[in-house]
Motif scaffolding. Structure first.
Motif, PDB file in Angstrom:
ATOM      1  N   ALA A 118       0.491   4.408   8.427  1.00 38.79           N
ATOM      2  CA  ALA A 118      -0.878   4.933   8.191  1.00 38.79           C
ATOM      3  C   ALA A 118      -1.724   3.803   7.578  1.00 38.79           C
ATOM      4  O   ALA A 118      -2.890   3.795   7.608  1.00 38.79           O
ATOM      5  N   SER A 119      -1.079   3.053   6.582  1.00 36.79           N
ATOM      6  CA  SER A 119      -1.499   1.955   6.092  1.00 36.79           C
ATOM      7  C   SER A 119      -2.384   0.930   6.906  1.00 36.79           C
ATOM      8  O   SER A 119      -3.465   0.416   6.546  1.00 36.79           O
ATOM      9  N   GLN A 120      -1.754   0.913   8.216  1.00 37.50           N
ATOM     10  CA  GLN A 120      -2.442  -0.057   9.099  1.00 37.50           C
ATOM     11  C   GLN A 120      -3.745   0.525   9.567  1.00 37.50           C
ATOM     12  O   GLN A 120      -4.946  -0.264   9.601  1.00 37.50           O
ATOM     13  N   ALA A 121      -3.984   1.866   9.714  1.00 41.58           N
ATOM     14  CA  ALA A 121      -4.939   2.405  10.228  1.00 41.58           C
ATOM     15  C   ALA A 121      -6.036   2.572   9.065  1.00 41.58           C
ATOM     16  O   ALA A 121      -7.130   2.202   9.547  1.00 41.58           O
ATOM     17  N   LEU A 122      -5.755   2.753   8.062  1.00 45.53           N
ATOM     18  CA  LEU A 122      -6.779   2.638   6.724  1.00 45.53           C
ATOM     19  C   LEU A 122      -7.100   1.330   6.680  1.00 45.53           C
ATOM     20  O   LEU A 122      -8.385   1.083   6.333  1.00 45.53           O
ATOM     21  N   ALA A 171       0.846  -1.277  -0.220  1.00 49.22           N
ATOM     22  CA  ALA A 171       0.129   0.027  -0.129  1.00 49.22           C
ATOM     23  C   ALA A 171       0.812   1.295   0.047  1.00 49.22           C
ATOM     24  O   ALA A 171       0.380   2.288  -0.150  1.00 49.22           O
ATOM     25  N   ALA A 172       2.109   0.964   0.355  1.00 47.31           N
ATOM     26  CA  ALA A 172       3.084   2.230   0.516  1.00 47.31           C
ATOM     27  C   ALA A 172       3.041   3.157  -0.679  1.00 47.31           C
ATOM     28  O   ALA A 172       2.811   4.492  -0.648  1.00 47.31           O
ATOM     29  N   PRO A 173       3.084   2.588  -1.954  1.00 44.89           N
ATOM     30  CA  PRO A 173       2.879   3.855  -3.002  1.00 44.89           C
ATOM     31  C   PRO A 173       1.671   4.546  -2.861  1.00 44.89           C
ATOM     32  O   PRO A 173       2.021   5.854  -3.303  1.00 44.89           O
ATOM     33  N   ILE A 174       0.665   3.989  -2.645  1.00 50.46           N
ATOM     34  CA  ILE A 174      -0.525   4.902  -2.649  1.00 50.46           C
ATOM     35  C   ILE A 174      -0.542   5.860  -1.253  1.00 50.46           C
ATOM     36  O   ILE A 174      -0.459   6.938  -1.326  1.00 50.46           O
ATOM     37  N   VAL A 175      -0.346   5.159  -0.213  1.00 46.06           N
ATOM     38  CA  VAL A 175      -0.133   5.837   0.879  1.00 46.06           C
ATOM     39  C   VAL A 175       0.873   6.855   1.288  1.00 46.06           C
ATOM     40  O   VAL A 175       0.617   7.912   1.710  1.00 46.06           O
ATOM     41  N   VAL A 233      -5.303  15.425   5.722  1.00 44.06           N
ATOM     42  CA  VAL A 233      -5.131  14.312   4.685  1.00 44.06           C
ATOM     43  C   VAL A 233      -6.050  13.017   5.036  1.00 44.06           C
ATOM     44  O   VAL A 233      -6.583  12.441   4.578  1.00 44.06           O
ATOM     45  N   SER A 234      -4.933  12.747   6.048  1.00 39.85           N
ATOM     46  CA  SER A 234      -5.529  11.358   6.704  1.00 39.85           C
ATOM     47  C   SER A 234      -6.952  11.143   7.248  1.00 39.85           C
ATOM     48  O   SER A 234      -7.671  10.387   7.130  1.00 39.85           O
TER      49      SER A 234
END
Lengths: 658, 241
Positions: free
Chosen positions: A568-572, A554-558, A602-603
């Protein structure tokens, strides 16, 4: 009294059923609570009783099953929940009815009584809110009415449990009201013709025939179960022929004749002295919906709610539970016990590690979410019982029209601020399918639930007003934009806004407490297992080393698109299990200083607009079907990312300081 | 009717001279059309003969103008057309007929613009004064036509100021706090009508208008209802004294 009732000796194993029927907001649910000792949400707008509640009652020394039904104004249904009520009456031949009626609005109550008479149901009439009627100078000759209809009539004040004692006794005496409005000769002829086509043993043929004449579409299924195609066509033919002889729609003509019959009954039993209502109450009531004067009230209500839920619930409540109860007492104690019992680190971490069931799952659910949701439900209960919500609907009607909705849609929307899952359930009160779809979509898209809001309020604390306004602006803008677009794309008519406004009342705190508890119970049953499931899911991912992998994926997107830290991808990800859970993850990151102000905004925007939580998603499937649910999720997910990413780029590009 | 901003009206016979019986009628007809156009042009400012002749569709316009001058209906001094007493009276009457007909057709029969205009043009030549006053009273002596132009006052309106109230008016025209008895409802859909009647809104019910904005708020007995403005416009009431 007894001679008109057929005393049927019911088989001992069959428990007799009694349905509570009446207009919206007349106190059915309060009486239901009194009869059964259970509590169902009692409220000032039609809809919380959509899920039909049943309970056992021993009132009057006999066991009975009491059924609470959604409010109706007419037995020709206009909305899904009205249809539920009509079907309950239709399906159960031996059902007895307690008709609850608002004493001051006897005219509208009797409109239903007439239709119950046509259905040949045994009825007891309860004239509730006797105190409000008296205040307004209304006197009702109860005995005269009872004689006229030949049914028992009670006078009650349900919220104060007055006059209900006699209910158990008179239930035995309930019988079919002896009142038959005569329609025009042509209609009578048509009714007879249809009656002859209906199944031999069917009770209440007259009522059915009239419903069919009025062109009740919702009876189609019922007909097809019981009659042949030919007969159905014949019935339609009769109805068409009659319609062509009448200028107005038949349904309207029939309603008119019924109301005329009701007015004749009222002449003898209903008197109203000209008396001014309490001027203060009236002035306030008018002010609440005043185009200008209503705005400060609206803002004051919102501010008070924000203070109560945000500051008290999310601030003091959460702090106390999180830092004192869990931080100082429960978590250390559980940790000590677990470490004593299980020498293996794996199991220890399963319960009390960073992704532990207790230290993370239970702590989040009970310490962060519960106080917030609890305070919200309490505030919502106050709004409901005071009668403010329908007034809010009047105020927002214009804004909602832009989104192809009527003001009525504000009710699920506001409830969505408490829990979107619950709110999705209440979209049933809306009349058109189009509105139900739109509101479901908007709830899933942009209405943050109170748990989520509570967590966000904590994050806003460190931000400027500018950032909060920006967040609200982006979320609202997205909702209006999507609403506007969707209302153009989804076929169907805009629903009419016709809404009853109950008088402003001072809520009874006891009722609100009971209601809040009932809602919290529902919430805990629904939420805590999902929290634990989510925690376990994370724990498993973490153990299997997949969490890192997912983060990398997810990193590229996040990181690249949203400009957030990889964590933050965890949170999403968790946001899908429960939105507030996701927000809570962000909250922890923000507290640790891992996010700058732009990242926080943003988040927050992304997680607000993000996919609905699992529970909400299941509810959408239940209410709208899998296809629509997938379509909504499929739209919302990329949309949220695009808006979040767009906002990130815009803010960075313009170099905005928040 | 105002030709200044509308094309020729389809479906209307043009009468020329040399018609015998109809000729007589056609001349009065033409005169009415000319008076009407003069009136609408005058609403914008002074009218020159030249301008008028460009605008008019009547074939014999200049000829008839001169005839009208001879009859002392109008004066044509210095290239300007001006009404004299008789012309003014007749023009006012024809305008009143036309604009009331427009109101009637658009409000009560809900005709679309493109059908309304031609019908109004036919109406204006056939309404007799008694019928005209009844129409005006029925509509509640409206001050303007649907296009917002003033409708000249007739004898019934002067009386109305003193003694009469309009018979029927849309709910929306009640003042705040006034009561009215519902006379008829002209809803756009069956469902809407049935929903209103379920809540007790039927002809004969007495309603009190509590509020118009942000939505209509009505009181019927002890029930308070909020509804969209466009629904409020479909309910017609007779005001309670």
């Amino acid at each position: 009294m007894d001679k008109c009732c057929e005393k049927k000796s019911a088989a001992p194993e069959v428990i007799p059923r009694v349905a509570l029927i009446g207009n919206p907001n007349v106190g059915k649910s309060v009486i239901f609570g009194w009869l059964t000792g259970q509590y169902v949400a009692v409220s000032n707008y039609p809809g919380t009783a959509v899920e039909v509640a049943q309970g056992n009652s021993k009132v009057g020394g006999r066991r009975r099953v009491i059924v609470d039904t959604p409010g109706i104004n007419n037995l020709i249904p206009m909305s899904e929940d009205e249809r539920v009520t009509r079907d309950i009456l239709l399906d159960d031949e031996d059902l007895k009815v307690i008709q609850v009626c608002d004493a001051k609005n006897l005219r509208r109550g009797l409109m239903i009584t007439l239709q119950l008479a046509e259905m040949e149901k045994p009825v007891v009439l309860v004239l509730n809110m006797a105190d409000e009627a008296k205040e307004r100078g209304i006197t009702i000759d109860r005995h005269g009415l009872a004689q006229l209809l030949e049914i028992p009539v009670l006078s009650t004040i349900a919220t104060r449990r007055k006059g209900l004692d006699g209910l158990g006794k008179v239930l035995e005496e309930s019988c079919t009201p002896q009142v038959r409005p005569i329609y025009s000769p042509e209609i009578e002829e048509g009714v007879t013709a249809i009656e002859n086509l209906l199944p031999e043993k069917q009770k209440g043929k007259r009522a059915l025939a009239l419903m069919l004449l009025a062109g009740d579409e919702s009876l189609q299924d019922w007909l097809h179960c019981r009659l042949s195609e030919q007969v159905i066509l014949k019935i339609e033919e009769i109805s068409r022929r009659l319609q062509s002889q009448h200028q107005e729609p038949l349904g309207f003509f029939i309603n008119q004749k019924r109301l005329n019959a009701v007015d004749r009954i009222l002449e003898g039993v209903f008197r109203k002295e000209k008396r001014s209502r309490g001027m203060g109450a009236r002035a306030l009531s008018n002010l609440t919906t005043h185009p200008i004067g209503g705005v400060p009230i609206l803002l004051a209500v919102l501010y008070a709610m924000y203070k109560w839920v945000g500051d008290f619930g999310a601030g003091i409540g959460v702090d106390f539970l999180l830092n004192v109860v869990f931080g100082k007492a429960i978590n250390p104690a559980v940790t000590w016990v677990v470490e004593y019992l299980f020498p293996w680190q794996f199991l220890q971490e399963f319960f009390v590690g960073p992704y532990g069931l207790v230290t993370m799952g239970l702590t989040y659910a009970i310490a962060i979410v519960l106080p917030i949701v609890g305070t919200f439900f309490f505030a919502f209960g106050l709004l409901e019982d005071s009668g403010y919500l329908p007034r809010l609907a009047v105020m927002v009607n214009r804004v909602f029209r832009v989104m192809g909705l009527s003001g009525k849609a504000v009710l699920p929307m506001v409830l969505g601020l408490g829990c979107d899952t619950m709110a999705t359930l209440t979209t049933r009160v809306l009349e058109t399918k189009k509105e139900r779809i739109l509101v479901t979509l908007l709830l899933a898209l942009g209405v943050p639930c109170s748990a989520q809001i509570g967590v966000m309020v904590g994050m806003f604390a460190g931000l400027s007003m500018k950032a909060i306004v920006l967040w609200a602006f982006v979320v609202m803008g997205s909702m209006i934009f999507v609403g506007l677009l969707a209302s153009k794309l989804i076929p169907g008519e805009k629903a009419d806004f016709i809404m009853e406004i109950p008088p402003l009342r001072i809520p009874t705190l006891a009722n609100i407490f009971i209601k809040t508890l009932a809602r919290l119970e529902w919430f805990l049953k629904e939420a805590v297992p999902l929290f634990l499931l989510g925690t376990f899911f994370l724990f498993a991912l973490d153990r299997l080393g997949l969490l890192k992998a997912l983060q990398n994926m997810a990193a590229p997107i996040v990181v690249g698109f949203l400009g957030l830290p990889a964590k933050a991808s965890q949170a999403l990800l968790l946001g899908f299990l429960r939105r507030d859970y996701g927000a809570a993850g962000l909250f922890v990151m923000a507290k640790a200083g891992e996010l700058d102000s732009i990242q926080i905004v943003v988040s927050l925007v992304t997680i607000t607009l993000f996919v609905p939580c699992v529970a909400n998603f299941f509810m959408i499937i239940k209410e709208r079907g899998l296809g629509q649910a997938l379509a909504m999720a499929g739209f919302i997910f990329p949309f949220a990312l695009i808006v979040g990413g767009g906002l990130n780029f815009l803010l960075r590009f313009l170099g905005v300081n928040l | 009717m105002n030709r200044a901003n509308e094309g020729p009206v389809p479906g209307r016979k043009r009468h020329g001279r040399g018609w015998n019986e109809a000729g007589e009628k056609s001349e009065s007809h033409q005169r009415e059309e000319i008076l009407e156009l003069l009136w609408t042009m005058r609403e914008k400012g002074p009218v020159s003969v030249e301008e008028f002749l460009q605008m008019t569709e009547e074939e014999e316009a200049d000829h008839i103008l001169r005839k009208m001058e001879r009859d002392e209906w109008i004066s044509l001094k210095e290239g300007q057309v001006a009404f004299l007493e008789e012309g003014e009276r007749r023009a006012e009457e024809i305008i009143r007929r036309h604009r009331l007909a427009e109101r009637l057709l658009s409000e009560v029969f809900e005709l679309e613009e493109k059908y309304m205009e031609p019908s109004a043009c036919q109406f204006e030549h056939i309404l007799n004064p008694q019928v005209l006053d009844s129409v005006c009273t029925f509509l509640g002596h409206p001050p303007t036509c649907p296009h917002g132009k003033p409708i000249p006052r007739g004898p019934c309106c002067a009386r109305f100021k003193r003694e009469m109230e309009p018979l029927v008016r849309p709910l929306a025209d009640l003042k705040l706090g006034e009561e009215g008895r519902i006379v008829f409802i002209t809803p756009r859909s069956r469902i809407r009508l049935e929903r209103l009647s379920s809540l007790g809104l039927i002809p004969g019910s007495v309603v009190r208008l509590a509020q118009k904005r942000p939505a209509f708020v009505l009181e019927i007995g002890e029930t308070t209802l909020a509804l969209d403005e466009d629904i409020g416009r479909e309910v017609y009431v007779k005001k309670n004294k």
